[in-house]
Design a protein around this motif. Structure first.
Motif, PDB file in Angstrom:
ATOM      1  N   ASN A  50       0.855  -1.185   0.000  1.00  0.00           N
ATOM      2  CA  ASN A  50       0.000   0.000   0.000  1.00  0.00           C
ATOM      3  C   ASN A  50       0.895   1.240   0.000  1.00  0.00           C
ATOM      4  N   VAL A  52       1.589   5.219  -0.654  1.00  0.00           N
ATOM      5  CA  VAL A  52       0.925   6.515  -0.691  1.00  0.00           C
ATOM      6  C   VAL A  52       1.985   7.601  -0.867  1.00  0.00           C
ATOM      7  N   ARG A  54       3.247  11.119   0.299  1.00  0.00           N
ATOM      8  CA  ARG A  54       3.112  12.004   1.455  1.00  0.00           C
ATOM      9  C   ARG A  54       4.230  13.022   1.482  1.00  0.00           C
ATOM     10  N   THR A  70       5.175   3.483   2.100  1.00  0.00           N
ATOM     11  CA  THR A  70       4.114   2.534   2.427  1.00  0.00           C
ATOM     12  C   THR A  70       3.506   2.932   3.764  1.00  0.00           C
ATOM     13  N   THR A  71       2.317   2.442   4.014  1.00  0.00           N
ATOM     14  CA  THR A  71       1.681   2.744   5.296  1.00  0.00           C
ATOM     15  C   THR A  71       2.482   2.129   6.448  1.00  0.00           C
ATOM     16  N   THR A  72       3.150   1.022   6.185  1.00  0.00           N
ATOM     17  CA  THR A  72       4.027   0.423   7.198  1.00  0.00           C
ATOM     18  C   THR A  72       5.176   1.365   7.524  1.00  0.00           C
ATOM     19  N   LEU A  74       5.120   4.611   7.199  1.00  0.00           N
ATOM     20  CA  LEU A  74       4.570   5.745   7.945  1.00  0.00           C
ATOM     21  C   LEU A  74       4.440   5.423   9.426  1.00  0.00           C
ATOM     22  N   ARG A  75       3.973   4.214   9.730  1.00  0.00           N
ATOM     23  CA  ARG A  75       3.874   3.806  11.139  1.00  0.00           C
ATOM     24  C   ARG A  75       5.255   3.729  11.772  1.00  0.00           C
TER      25      ARG A  75
END
Length: 176
Positions: A50, A52, A54, A70-72, A74-75
């Motif tokens: 995923n 994105v 940003r 990736t959203t991973t 970002l976390r």
């Protein structure tokens, strides 16, 4: 033939080119089988990370960078406390990104430069503080020694010749 100093081998076969230009945090394309409910039909499924786009702020660079992450990732950036900390904390072997390695190098240089400047300022302040602390104490000790050697205090007779005692008193007055 050996590679030049500072040259990084970046040709990693299992990492797609897109992933090397963005921050994927170890995520990559996965291939799996989708199995029907009666377990007879299997079909291939490609699972993509995923990703994105940003804008992330770098404190060291002082600007927002538009990155594909990736959203991973970002976390992981949130957990680390920001983009700079994430990049500096993650080893290159786990970063899997040319862009990430380049940013890490730039940020590391900036932080080292800032640390070196702060270190020099602290050393300068400490040296000034030591000089300020030593001068009054040294002047008082020199004046006391001059008075004792010149015949002041308990001693009635001078231990130094008159010219040397006068020079010592003059030096003690100048250091104040």
């Amino acid at each position: 033939m050996p590679h030049p100093v500072g040259y990084v081998l970046r040709a990693v076969s299992h990492i797609p080119a897109k992933a090397r230009k963005s921050l994927y945090a170890g995520k990559r394309i996965d291939v799996a089988n989708r199995v029907s409910s009666d377990y007879e039909v299997r079909s291939r499924v490609i699972r993509k990370p995923n990703v994105v786009k940003r804008r992330l702020y770098s404190q060291a660079l002082g600007e927002k960078l538009q990155l594909n992450v990736t959203t991973t990732a970002l976390r992981a950036i949130d957990r680390a406390g920001g983009l700079d900390r994430y990049l500096l904390k993650t080893p290159d072997s786990l970063l899997y990104s040319d862009l990430g390695s380049d940013l890490k190098f730039k940020i590391g240089l900036l932080y080292r430069h800032k640390w070196h400047e702060q270190r020099q300022q602290q050393q300068g302040q400490q040296q000034q503080g030591q000089q300020q602390l030593q001068l009054p104490g040294a002047a008082a000790a020199a004046k006391k020694a001059a008075a004792q050697l010149a015949g002041g205090g308990r001693r009635s007779k001078s231990l130094l010749p008159p010219a040397a005692a006068a020079a010592l008193e003059k030096a003690a007055e100048q250091s104040q």
